[in-house]
Design an enzyme around this catalytic site. Structure first.
Site, PDB file in Angstrom:
ATOM      1  N   ARG A  27      61.567  62.327   9.172  1.00 60.13           N
ATOM      2  CA  ARG A  27      62.795  61.567   8.886  1.00 60.13           C
ATOM      3  C   ARG A  27      63.859  62.482   8.270  1.00 60.13           C
ATOM      4  NH1 ARG A  27      64.197  59.225   3.988  1.00 60.13           N
ATOM      5  NH2 ARG A  27      65.542  57.377   4.073  1.00 60.13           N
ATOM      6  N   THR A  36      49.476  69.565   4.934  1.00 62.66           N
ATOM      7  CA  THR A  36      48.010  69.627   4.907  1.00 62.66           C
ATOM      8  C   THR A  36      47.492  69.013   3.616  1.00 62.66           C
ATOM      9  OG1 THR A  36      46.143  71.117   4.545  1.00 62.66           O
ATOM     10  CG2 THR A  36      48.298  72.096   4.317  1.00 62.66           C
ATOM     11  N   ILE A  37      46.430  68.225   3.734  1.00 61.80           N
ATOM     12  CA  ILE A  37      45.897  67.586   2.525  1.00 61.80           C
ATOM     13  C   ILE A  37      45.141  68.587   1.650  1.00 61.80           C
ATOM     14  CG2 ILE A  37      45.746  65.287   3.561  1.00 61.80           C
ATOM     15  CD1 ILE A  37      42.685  65.724   3.787  1.00 61.80           C
ATOM     16  N   ASP A  38      44.841  69.768   2.180  1.00 57.66           N
ATOM     17  CA  ASP A  38      43.979  70.703   1.444  1.00 57.66           C
ATOM     18  C   ASP A  38      44.707  71.539   0.389  1.00 57.66           C
ATOM     19  OD1 ASP A  38      41.727  69.900   2.769  1.00 57.66           O
ATOM     20  OD2 ASP A  38      41.996  71.333   4.399  1.00 57.66           O
ATOM     21  N   ARG A  74      45.615  69.335  18.422  1.00 61.05           N
ATOM     22  CA  ARG A  74      45.302  70.765  18.493  1.00 61.05           C
ATOM     23  C   ARG A  74      45.432  71.110  19.970  1.00 61.05           C
ATOM     24  NH1 ARG A  74      42.073  69.293  13.878  1.00 61.05           N
ATOM     25  NH2 ARG A  74      42.928  70.525  12.171  1.00 61.05           N
ATOM     26  N   GLY A 117      49.619  73.056   9.411  1.00 64.03           N
ATOM     27  CA  GLY A 117      48.925  73.977   8.518  1.00 64.03           C
ATOM     28  C   GLY A 117      49.133  75.427   8.934  1.00 64.03           C
ATOM     29  N   ASP A 118      48.328  76.323   8.365  1.00 70.32           N
ATOM     30  CA  ASP A 118      48.528  77.753   8.631  1.00 70.32           C
ATOM     31  C   ASP A 118      48.309  78.112  10.099  1.00 70.32           C
ATOM     32  OD1 ASP A 118      45.777  77.220   8.111  1.00 70.32           O
ATOM     33  OD2 ASP A 118      45.427  79.370   7.953  1.00 70.32           O
ATOM     34  N   GLY A 132      45.875  69.124  11.825  1.00 75.92           N
ATOM     35  CA  GLY A 132      45.410  67.915  11.133  1.00 75.92           C
ATOM     36  C   GLY A 132      46.590  67.139  10.570  1.00 75.92           C
ATOM     37  N   GLY A 136      36.640  62.132 -14.237  1.00 77.12           N
ATOM     38  CA  GLY A 136      35.651  62.489 -15.253  1.00 77.12           C
ATOM     39  C   GLY A 136      34.309  62.918 -14.676  1.00 77.12           C
ATOM     40  N   ASP A 144      46.078  74.391   0.506  1.00 77.64           N
ATOM     41  CA  ASP A 144      45.482  75.731   0.449  1.00 77.64           C
ATOM     42  C   ASP A 144      46.359  76.783   1.110  1.00 77.64           C
ATOM     43  OD1 ASP A 144      45.223  74.730   2.958  1.00 77.64           O
ATOM     44  OD2 ASP A 144      43.175  75.384   3.278  1.00 77.64           O
ATOM     45  N   ARG A 189      37.326  71.911   3.579  1.00 80.29           N
ATOM     46  CA  ARG A 189      36.377  72.800   4.263  1.00 80.29           C
ATOM     47  C   ARG A 189      36.405  74.199   3.640  1.00 80.29           C
ATOM     48  NH1 ARG A 189      37.889  72.162  10.033  1.00 80.29           N
ATOM     49  NH2 ARG A 189      38.062  69.953   9.636  1.00 80.29           N
ATOM     50  N   GLU A 223      30.988  64.913 -13.861  1.00 77.52           N
ATOM     51  CA  GLU A 223      30.172  65.819 -14.681  1.00 77.52           C
ATOM     52  C   GLU A 223      30.067  67.186 -14.000  1.00 77.52           C
ATOM     53  OE1 GLU A 223      29.515  62.546 -14.623  1.00 77.52           O
ATOM     54  OE2 GLU A 223      29.823  62.347 -16.785  1.00 77.52           O
TER      55      GLU A 223
END
Ligand code: ADP
Length: 333
Positions: free
Chosen positions: A31, A136-138, A82, A112-113, A21, A196, A140, A182, A198
């Site tokens: 760069r 990776t944006i996650d 991928r 990623g991993d 991803g 903020g 994780d 995910r 809830e």
């Protein structure tokens, strides 16, 4: 410094690729790799479309100018993919032959991993040292406080949620916003705290729908009618639409709305943090190849570089601490 003496100790031609991803900041990392490599007198090649480009021999020579004016751009100039063929030995062998033809003797893999697992296997089979950069944006991946792209993704989510909050406020609505994640709830957790929310629903925690209903009823009694629920796509409920269905069944009078933020979270110009960490990690990836610190990925922990063996690169599972969850609960009251 741990030097791997078994492998050839001098690289002269390196390849860089982005795999899996995409995430904002990958260009800043490319760069940094290209310019640090050139600074050290290495030849640098860009491999297109991740491992696919290695298999298809889609490999281009990079110069300093090849990476001009990209630090501020989202996506990846090398494209990402991928690649099923790389999962098989035959595919990896083909990839190796193409690297060998060009004399490429070191690789930097930004992904990623999954991409790291591929790099680890490849390097063990063909004796080509690989260095990983966590793109990776996650956020994780174990062993690093930062991954390239997370800060941008979360800021994009915040900007969108702030806008939705304006309209929520005007109409006393319950808004359920689905963000990416995910397996990991970091985007939901951070964007939820920062806006903020809830209620924040993350894959790492089970949440019973009745407790959300009770909390909404209790807030209604206190005349708190605007309620923001941020849910990670991987939450056990099945996401925002499922939560809306469940809430509507139990609270037929509540005005609930759903917004799924989707792929906007992957794109856009990287934030300062993502550009800076990508530059720092890219620089150190090349230093690793030069000094023989092979087959690690480059992380940052407590503001220091942290080098984790590629074979130990695993998704961080269920690591969100109770402290965060208490903060959410108390601040959203
Ligand atoms: P990410 O790197 O974002 O986690 P994926 O898990 O899809 O993304 O992995 C990206 C690519 O890395 C895969 O398409 C495949 O080519 C390669 N890859 C992943 N796991 C392995 C593995 N165990 N062996 C070889 N290649 C792998």
């Amino acid at each position: 410094m741990r030097i791997n003496k078994k492998m050839k100790n001098k690289v002269s031609k390196i390849g860089v690729l982005t795999s899996g991803g995409d995430s904002p900041g990958m260009n800043a990392a490319i760069r940094a790799v290209v310019r640090t490599g050139l600074y050290h007198g290495l030849e640098v090649f860009g491999i297109m479309k991740g491992y696919q480009g290695m298999i298809e021999n889609d490999i281009v020579k990079m110069e300093s100018r090849s990476v001009a004016n990209i630090i501020q751009r989202g996506g990846t100039i090398l494209k990402s993919a991928r690649c099923k063929e790389f999962l098989e030995y035959e595919g990896r062998k083909k990839a190796y032959n193409h690297l060998k033809e060009k004399g490429i003797d070191g690789l930097v893999v930004i992904g990623g991993d999954g991409s790291f697992r591929g790099a680890d296997t490849f390097s063990k089979e063909f004796d080509i040292p690989c260095i990983g950069l966590a793109g990776t944006i996650d956020k994780d991946i174990n062993g690093t406080d930062f991954t390239i792209g997370f800060d941008t993704a979360v800021n994009t989510a915040i900007e969108a949620i702030d806008k939705i909050r304006d309209t929520m406020d005007a109409h006393d609505r319950v808004f359920i916003i689905e963000v990416m994640g995910r397996d990991a709830g970091y985007i939901a957790l951070h964007s939820g705290i920062a806006t903020g929310a809830e209620t924040i629903l993350i894959p790492e925690r089970k949440t019973n729908i009745d407790s959300i209903v009770n909390s909404l009823l209790e807030k209604e009694r206190r005349k708190k009618l605007v309620n923001l629920i941020v849910v990670a796509e991987g939450h056990e409920s099945g996401g925002a639409n499922k939560i809306q269905e469940a809430l509507s069944a139990k609270l037929p009078n509540a005005e609930t709305r759903v917004c799924i933020l989707g792929h906007i979270q992957r794109g856009g110009s990287p934030t300062c943090i993502d550009r800076v960490i990508a530059s720092r990690m890219g620089f150190h990836a090349v230093e690793c190849l030069i000094t023989g610190r092979y087959n690690v990925f480059v992380g940052i922990q407590n503001n220091r570089m942290n080098y984790i063996p590629l074979h130990d690169a695993v998704k961080e599972k269920g690591k969100i601490s109770e402290e965060w969850l208490r903060i959410v609960k108390i601040l959203a009251s």
